[in-house]
Design a protein around this motif. Structure first.
Motif, PDB file in Angstrom:
ATOM      1  N   MET A 204       0.821  -1.210   0.000  1.00  0.00           N
ATOM      2  CA  MET A 204       0.000   0.000   0.000  1.00  0.00           C
ATOM      3  C   MET A 204       0.853   1.256   0.000  1.00  0.00           C
ATOM      4  O   MET A 204       0.529   2.252  -0.661  1.00  0.00           O
ATOM      5  CB  MET A 204      -0.935  -0.010   1.211  1.00  0.00           C
ATOM      6  N   GLU A 205       1.977   1.234   0.711  1.00  0.00           N
ATOM      7  CA  GLU A 205       2.830   2.424   0.768  1.00  0.00           C
ATOM      8  C   GLU A 205       3.377   2.771  -0.615  1.00  0.00           C
ATOM      9  O   GLU A 205       3.382   3.936  -1.025  1.00  0.00           O
ATOM     10  CB  GLU A 205       3.974   2.206   1.752  1.00  0.00           C
ATOM     11  N   GLU A 206       3.838   1.752  -1.349  1.00  0.00           N
ATOM     12  CA  GLU A 206       4.343   1.995  -2.697  1.00  0.00           C
ATOM     13  C   GLU A 206       3.241   2.510  -3.609  1.00  0.00           C
ATOM     14  O   GLU A 206       3.462   3.391  -4.444  1.00  0.00           O
ATOM     15  CB  GLU A 206       4.946   0.710  -3.269  1.00  0.00           C
ATOM     16  N   LEU A 207       2.030   1.960  -3.461  1.00  0.00           N
ATOM     17  CA  LEU A 207       0.912   2.426  -4.276  1.00  0.00           C
ATOM     18  C   LEU A 207       0.575   3.882  -3.959  1.00  0.00           C
ATOM     19  O   LEU A 207       0.227   4.656  -4.858  1.00  0.00           O
ATOM     20  CB  LEU A 207      -0.312   1.537  -4.037  1.00  0.00           C
TER      21      LEU A 207
ATOM     22  N   GLU B 256       2.761  10.503  -7.246  1.00  0.00           N
ATOM     23  CA  GLU B 256       3.575  10.846  -8.413  1.00  0.00           C
ATOM     24  C   GLU B 256       2.702  11.109  -9.638  1.00  0.00           C
ATOM     25  O   GLU B 256       2.959  12.030 -10.421  1.00  0.00           O
ATOM     26  CB  GLU B 256       4.564   9.714  -8.698  1.00  0.00           C
ATOM     27  N   THR B 257       1.643  10.315  -9.792  1.00  0.00           N
ATOM     28  CA  THR B 257       0.734  10.503 -10.912  1.00  0.00           C
ATOM     29  C   THR B 257      -0.004  11.830 -10.800  1.00  0.00           C
ATOM     30  O   THR B 257      -0.155  12.567 -11.776  1.00  0.00           O
ATOM     31  CB  THR B 257      -0.285   9.349 -10.975  1.00  0.00           C
TER      32      THR B 257
ATOM     33  N   VAL C 198      -7.142   9.909  -8.979  1.00  0.00           N
ATOM     34  CA  VAL C 198      -6.371   8.663  -8.924  1.00  0.00           C
ATOM     35  C   VAL C 198      -6.756   7.924  -7.658  1.00  0.00           C
ATOM     36  O   VAL C 198      -6.684   8.485  -6.557  1.00  0.00           O
ATOM     37  CB  VAL C 198      -4.860   8.936  -8.927  1.00  0.00           C
ATOM     38  N   THR C 199      -7.181   6.678  -7.795  1.00  0.00           N
ATOM     39  CA  THR C 199      -7.479   5.850  -6.629  1.00  0.00           C
ATOM     40  C   THR C 199      -6.669   4.573  -6.719  1.00  0.00           C
ATOM     41  O   THR C 199      -6.283   4.140  -7.810  1.00  0.00           O
ATOM     42  CB  THR C 199      -8.977   5.503  -6.546  1.00  0.00           C
ATOM     43  N   ILE C 200      -6.398   3.965  -5.582  1.00  0.00           N
ATOM     44  CA  ILE C 200      -5.623   2.728  -5.550  1.00  0.00           C
ATOM     45  C   ILE C 200      -6.460   1.635  -4.889  1.00  0.00           C
ATOM     46  O   ILE C 200      -7.282   1.905  -4.014  1.00  0.00           O
ATOM     47  CB  ILE C 200      -4.282   2.912  -4.815  1.00  0.00           C
TER      48      ILE C 200
END
Length: 460
Positions: free
Chosen positions: A151-154, A160-161, A172-174
Motif C-alpha cells: 500500500m505504501e508503494e501504491l 507521483e501521478t 487517482v485511486t488505488i
C-alpha cells in the motif's frame, strides 16, 4: 507609450440598455486600435446574486443593469467602475466624442436576441456535458509472490501521478481488493508482472511451470472480473516482457460477454526495437522507419517481417522530399543478415538494455502502450501499420482460438487485419511453431498439467 484598455460590459441578458452598451462598446473597439472589450452576459435570474458578489469583491456600489468598468492593462491594478449605460455613454462622449443613436425598437430586438442566444448556448453546453462520460482507466501491476500488494508503494505512485498535473486527469485511486477491480472500466492496462529471482536454478523448467500456473490462475480471475465489472465496450491492453499472448488469451477466454476484438497484446515495443537496429545500420533516425511487422508469440517465438517496412530520409543515390520513402528490403540487401543476425539482435535488444540499466525497459514499454491507445482512439493515420496480438479467427489461415501477433490498421476506433501482406510457406511454419508454443503455455497453466515448455530463445 500605448496603453491598452479593456472595457467590460456586464448585464442581464434580456436588458435593452445592456444591448445598447454592447453595440456602443463594439463601436469603440472598431475606432480605437488599443481598445478591447469583454462582454459578460448574465441570465436574469442570476443577475442579482452575481452583481452583489462582484461589487463586494471590488468595493463597488451598483444596482442596475448593465455594469460597465474599465482596466488599463499595462498599468495593472483593479478595474475602475464607470456605472450603468448612462454613465458609460457620458464617458464615451467626453473622452472619445462617440455617442449612440440606437432606437428603442432596435434595443428591444437586440435584447431578445441576446437572451435567445444565451439560452441556446446553455442548452448546447448541457448537451455536450451529457455526452461526455468520465473515462475509467484501470492499471494492474501484479507481483505474483506478493499478492497482498504494498500500500505504501501504491500511495507514492498515486502521488507521483497526481504531480504530473495532467489536464484530463480527474482522480487517482488505488485498490488491493480484487472485488473492486475494473468496476466501470473503459480502458484496462495489464502491465508486466514482477518475478522473483529466487527460484530453483537447478530446475528452471519446474520454476517456469509454477510461474505460468500462477499467471494462469490470476489472469483467469482478471477475465471473470472484467466480464462482470467493466463496461461492455472496454478496451483491454496487455503489455510487458513475459507471456503477453498467453495473458491476453486467458483474459479474453474468461470475459465471454465482451467482444474478443476488444483485447489486444502490444507488440509495438518489439517493432520499435527492430526499427532502432535498422536505423543504426542505415544511418537514419529510428522515427524514419515505418511499418515493421511482428508475427507470432510476442514474448516467445516471434518473427520480424520487413515486407511493408519503409525508410524515410535515407542518404542514398535516390533522394526526395520529406514524405518520400523507399522499401527497407531494397536498402538491406543482405538476406542472410535479415534472416539470422537481425532476428537475433531484436531478441537480445531488450535484454541488453535491462542488463545495462539493471531495470526493465519501462520507457519503451510505456511508449508502445501509448501508441496503441492513441491509434485505438482514432489518433493515427489509417495507413499506419501496427503489430498487435489478437485472437485469430481464420486470419491468413492461422490457427483459430489462439492469440498471435499480426499486422493491423486502426480506423474510427476499430482495428482491422492488414490483408495486403504475403504469408508464404516459411512464415506459415514459423506461425505454426508460435501457435504450438502458445498451446503448450496454456496447457502448462492448467490444472494437473505435466507438460514442460522448451526454451525458444537462445544466446540472449
Amino acid at each position: 507609450m500605448r496603453i491598452f484598455t479593456i472595457l467590460t460590459s456586464t448585464g442581464k441578458t434580456d436588458c435593452p440598455h445592456y444591448a445598447k452598451a454592447e453595440l456602443l462598446a463594439d463601436r469603440l473597439q472598431r475606432c480605437l486600435p488599443n481598445f478591447r472589450i469583454q462582454k459578460i452576459s448574465i441570465l436574469p435570474r442570476e443577475w442579482k446574486e452575481w452583481l452583489e458578489a462582484t461589487c463586494k469583491t471590488n468595493g463597488w456600489k451598483h444596482e442596475q443593469s448593465p455594469l460597465v468598468w474599465r482596466e488599463l492593462v499595462d498599468h495593472g491594478g483593479k478595474g475602475i467602475i464607470l456605472g450603468d449605460f448612462s454613465d458609460f455613454l457620458e464617458h464615451c462622449q467626453d473622452y472619445y466624442n462617440i455617442t449612440s443613436d440606437m432606437s428603442t425598437d432596435i434595443m428591444l430586438s437586440v435584447a431578445a436576441e441576446n437572451l435567445e442566444t444565451k439560452m441556446n448556448l446553455i442548452a448546447e453546453e448541457q448537451h455536450r456535458v451529457r455526452l461526455v462520460k468520465p473515462l475509467h482507466i484501470w492499471i494492474s501491476s501484479l507481483h505474483l509472490l506478493d499478492l497482498e500488494g504494498n500500500m505504501e508503494e501504491l500511495q507514492w505512485l498515486r502521488m507521483e501521478t497526481e504531480d504530473l498535473a495532467l489536464g484530463l486527469l480527474h482522480q487517482v485511486t488505488i485498490h488491493t481488493d480484487l472485488e473492486q477491480a475494473f468496476r466501470e472500466a473503459a480502458v484496462i492496462l495489464l502491465l508486466d508482472e514482477g518475478w522473483s529471482e529466487d527460484g530453483d536454478r537447478e530446475n528452471e523448467e519446474e520454476t517456469k511451470k509454477k510461474m505460468v500456473k500462477g499467471i494462469s490462475d490470476r489472469y483467469r480471475e482478471y477475465g471473470l472480473l472484467i466480464d462482470t465489472m467493466a463496461n461492455k465496450d472496454v478496451k483491454v491492453i496487455v503489455s510487458g516482457d513475459s507471456f503477453l499472448n498467453l495473458r491476453c488469451s486467458l483474459v479474453l477466454d474468461n470475459a465471454r460477454s465482451i467482444d474478443s476484438r476488444q483485447f489486444v497484446a502490444v507488440a509495438t515495443q518489439l517493432e520499435n526495437e527492430a526499427k532502432a537496429i535498422i536505423a543504426k545500420k542505415l544511418k537514419v533516425r529510428t522515427s524514419d522507419i515505418a511499418n515493421v511487422i511482428v508475427w507470432g508469440n510476442i514474448s516467445g517465438s516471434f518473427y520480424i517481417d520487413l515486407q511493408r517496412a519503409k525508410v524515410f530520409n535515407y542518404a542514398g543515390a535516390i533522394k526526395g522530399p520529406a514524405f518520400f520513402s523507399q522499401p527497407a528490403k531494397s536498402l538491406l540487401q543482405e538476406r542472410k543478415w535479415l534472416e539470422t543476425d537481425f532476428q537475433n539482435l531484436v531478441r537480445c535488444q531488450r535484454a541488453a538494455v535491462t542488463s545495462k540499466t539493471r531495470r526493465a525497459a519501462a520507457m519503451t514499454g510505456a511508449n508502445g502502450v501509448l501508441a496503441v491507445l492513441k491509434a485505438w482512439n482514432g489518433i493515427c493515420s489509417p495507413d499506419e501499420v501496427f503489430s498487435i496480438g489478437v485472437l485469430c479467427l481464420g486470419y491468413h489461415n492461422l490457427p483459430d482460438g489462439i492469440v498471435l501477433s499480426i499486422p493491423a490498421t486502426f480506423t474510427d476506433g476499430r482495428w482491422s487485419v492488414l490483408c495486403d501482406v504475403t504469408v508464404g510457406d516459411e512464415l506459415k511454419e514459423r506461425l505454426q511453431l508460435s501457435a504450438s508454443e502458445l498451446w503448450q503455455e496454456k496447457e502448462l497453466g492448467s490444472e494437473n498439467c505435466t507438460i514442460l515448455i522448451e526454451e525458444t530463445v537462445d544466446g540472449c
